[in-house]
Design an enzyme around this catalytic site. Sequence first.
Site, PDB file in Angstrom:
ATOM      1  N   ARG A  37       0.824  -1.222   0.000  1.00 47.80           N
ATOM      2  CA  ARG A  37       0.000   0.000   0.000  1.00 47.80           C
ATOM      3  C   ARG A  37       0.851   1.262   0.000  1.00 47.80           C
ATOM      4  NH1 ARG A  37      -5.171  -1.316   3.935  1.00 47.80           N
ATOM      5  NH2 ARG A  37      -6.396  -2.392   2.348  1.00 47.80           N
ATOM      6  N   LYS A 198     -13.141  -9.515   8.126  1.00 56.58           N
ATOM      7  CA  LYS A 198     -14.020  -8.356   8.361  1.00 56.58           C
ATOM      8  C   LYS A 198     -15.446  -8.721   7.935  1.00 56.58           C
ATOM      9  CE  LYS A 198     -10.519  -4.778   8.205  1.00 56.58           C
ATOM     10  NZ  LYS A 198      -9.913  -3.663   7.455  1.00 56.58           N
ATOM     11  N   GLY A 351      -6.200  -5.459   1.508  1.00 56.98           N
ATOM     12  CA  GLY A 351      -4.853  -5.242   2.032  1.00 56.98           C
ATOM     13  C   GLY A 351      -4.180  -6.558   2.372  1.00 56.98           C
ATOM     14  N   GLY A 374     -12.835  -4.044   1.587  1.00 60.15           N
ATOM     15  CA  GLY A 374     -14.234  -3.614   1.679  1.00 60.15           C
ATOM     16  C   GLY A 374     -14.577  -2.606   0.586  1.00 60.15           C
TER      17      GLY A 374
HETATM   18  P1  ADP Z   1      -8.538  -8.054   3.231  1.00 57.94           P
HETATM   19  O1  ADP Z   1      -7.546  -7.239   4.044  1.00 57.94           O
HETATM   20  O2  ADP Z   1      -7.884  -8.807   2.138  1.00 57.94           O
HETATM   21  O3  ADP Z   1      -9.719  -7.239   2.779  1.00 57.94           O
HETATM   22  P2  ADP Z   1      -9.700  -9.053   5.681  1.00 57.94           P
HETATM   23  O4  ADP Z   1      -9.050  -7.943   6.421  1.00 57.94           O
HETATM   24  O5  ADP Z   1     -11.201  -9.113   5.673  1.00 57.94           O
HETATM   25  O6  ADP Z   1      -9.140  -9.177   4.189  1.00 57.94           O
HETATM   26  O7  ADP Z   1      -9.238 -10.470   6.260  1.00 57.94           O
HETATM   27  C1  ADP Z   1      -7.886 -10.876   6.325  1.00 57.94           C
HETATM   28  C2  ADP Z   1      -7.623 -11.416   7.703  1.00 57.94           C
HETATM   29  O8  ADP Z   1      -8.486 -12.523   7.931  1.00 57.94           O
HETATM   30  C3  ADP Z   1      -6.217 -11.928   7.896  1.00 57.94           C
HETATM   31  O9  ADP Z   1      -5.652 -11.240   9.003  1.00 57.94           O
HETATM   32  C4  ADP Z   1      -6.416 -13.417   8.228  1.00 57.94           C
HETATM   33  O10 ADP Z   1      -5.530 -13.895   9.207  1.00 57.94           O
HETATM   34  C5  ADP Z   1      -7.826 -13.445   8.755  1.00 57.94           C
HETATM   35  N1  ADP Z   1      -8.459 -14.769   8.662  1.00 57.94           N
HETATM   36  C6  ADP Z   1      -8.756 -15.465   7.554  1.00 57.94           C
HETATM   37  N2  ADP Z   1      -9.309 -16.643   7.862  1.00 57.94           N
HETATM   38  C7  ADP Z   1      -9.374 -16.716   9.205  1.00 57.94           C
HETATM   39  C8  ADP Z   1      -9.850 -17.674  10.137  1.00 57.94           C
HETATM   40  N3  ADP Z   1     -10.360 -18.835   9.737  1.00 57.94           N
HETATM   41  N4  ADP Z   1      -9.771 -17.382  11.448  1.00 57.94           N
HETATM   42  C9  ADP Z   1      -9.219 -16.206  11.857  1.00 57.94           C
HETATM   43  N5  ADP Z   1      -8.756 -15.258  11.036  1.00 57.94           N
HETATM   44  C10 ADP Z   1      -8.827 -15.496   9.727  1.00 57.94           C
HETATM   45  C1  3PG Z   2      -8.750  -1.707   4.932  1.00 63.13           C
HETATM   46  O1  3PG Z   2      -7.709  -2.242   5.331  1.00 63.13           O
HETATM   47  O2  3PG Z   2      -9.691  -2.350   4.416  1.00 63.13           O
HETATM   48  C2  3PG Z   2      -8.853  -0.203   5.003  1.00 63.13           C
HETATM   49  O3  3PG Z   2      -7.659   0.382   5.405  1.00 63.13           O
HETATM   50  C3  3PG Z   2     -10.015   0.223   5.890  1.00 63.13           C
HETATM   51  O4  3PG Z   2      -9.802  -0.155   7.219  1.00 63.13           O
HETATM   52  P1  3PG Z   2     -11.061  -0.296   8.204  1.00 63.13           P
HETATM   53  O5  3PG Z   2     -11.816  -1.539   7.763  1.00 63.13           O
HETATM   54  O6  3PG Z   2     -10.466  -0.429   9.581  1.00 63.13           O
HETATM   55  O7  3PG Z   2     -11.913   0.943   8.056  1.00 63.13           O
HETATM   56 MG    MG Z   3      -7.551  -6.591   5.987  1.00 56.96          MG
END
Ligand code: ADP
Ligand code: 3PG
Ligand code: MG
Length: 393
Positions: A37, A198, A351, A374
């Site tokens: 990023r 998330k 991310g 998101g």
């Molecule tokens: P992105 O950043 O790609 O949008 P998210 O932030 O929603 O994705 O999710 C990524 C996180 O989800 C990572 O930190 C990963 O460790 C966690 N994760 C994925 N699967 C699991 C699981 N089964 N249990 C706990 N954490 C998980």
């Molecule tokens: C992300 O990692 O998806 C963005 O930086 C937004 O972060 P947030 O879900 O904590 O608002």
């Molecule tokens: Mg993330």
Amino acid sequence: MKQLKQLEDLKVKGKRVFTRVDFNVPIKNGKVTDELRIAAALPTIKYLIKQGAIVILASHLGRPDGKPTEKYSLEPVAVSLSELLNKEVIFIHDCVGQKVVDRINKLVPGQIALLENLRFHAEEEANDPDFAKQLASLADVYVDDAFAVAHRAHASVVGIPKYLPSVSGKLIEAEVNNLSSLLTHPKHPFVAIIGGAKISDKIAFMHQLMSKADTLIIGGAMANTFLAAQGHNMQASVQDTKGQAVAKAILEEAHHKEIKIVMPLDVVVADKAEDGAKHRTVMVGLLQPGDMALDLGPLTTTAINEALQGAKTVFWNGTLGLTEVKAFSKSSRDLAEHLAKLRAMTIIGGGDTAGFIDEVHLHDKFDFVSTGGGAALELLAGKTLPALTPLYK
Ligand code: ADP
Ligand code: 3PG
Ligand code: MG
């Protein structure tokens, strides 16, 4: 189509440019572990420097809940950025207040400063107008290049443009252009893979994504919520109990619309989410008390690969397991390698997901890697992102 106001539309020479970026990057022991990023913001930063602007960078990091928290300080990011640019980056230990104003007033054209985490002030997420005004008072013009946070109506992205001439940076422009083309004419079959943690943020948008996708593959902690909605006891797994009703509705809708859903068949479980934790693979109905589902098992990987056969467009957001720990990163690695070989338009978002793709050195094998999670999902689902509204012509 609506056009974004671009950097080139703004006179920046000698001006103080408030530049909102998304430097929400993983940090371990005071060091940035994935610079994707930060690298993605470089075209805008370099352009501003070349034009002789005073660059004031601002970002959030993590979710510190409105309080200064050492582990969420952006100081390590200043070090990384300085190395990437081979140039001094002045770190300012807050983002508002007299000390910040005094330090910024001393900056000269061509210099770069990075402010401390905006979310150390609760006013950022509350979209407080006075806070936005204080931030705006630090600069003459505003550039938004923080695509990954464009789905949040926070002060630094929707508040500041009320007070300053505002344009989008080069990253936002590239993200919107690439993702919009997918939105308007995806080639079918279109497979969406949604994982990650998330859950509450993303689950509602999966609904809307279903009007576009032919197949939906669900993994990661997201899948735990869906499995629980189907009546499985997911024991100590990360899940969103409130999201179960939405999960149920999504599964019913998929059934009516004849959208194929792929859910975990087997999962890797452990009672600790750390390296060296004892783990085993079980069918989803057989978790024991204390078990956490932390990765998908090999049967599920086979089912996923089968569902991807013949796909023309694939969008993947959210890792399939806890990829920070090697023992739980296998299914995500297998998927990344499989997608890298697939003859389809492949788009990665998020991310953590993008960081993981980087870590396994497959970044170049995809058609587009979005920095937004998101934000990318909401854009693809057809939602208007609040931070983009003030950036259109
Ligand atoms: P992105 O950043 O790609 O949008 P998210 O932030 O929603 O994705 O999710 C990524 C996180 O989800 C990572 O930190 C990963 O460790 C966690 N994760 C994925 N699967 C699991 C699981 N089964 N249990 C706990 N954490 C998980
Ligand atoms: C992300 O990692 O998806 C963005 O930086 C937004 O972060 P947030 O879900 O904590 O608002
Ligand atoms: Mg993330």
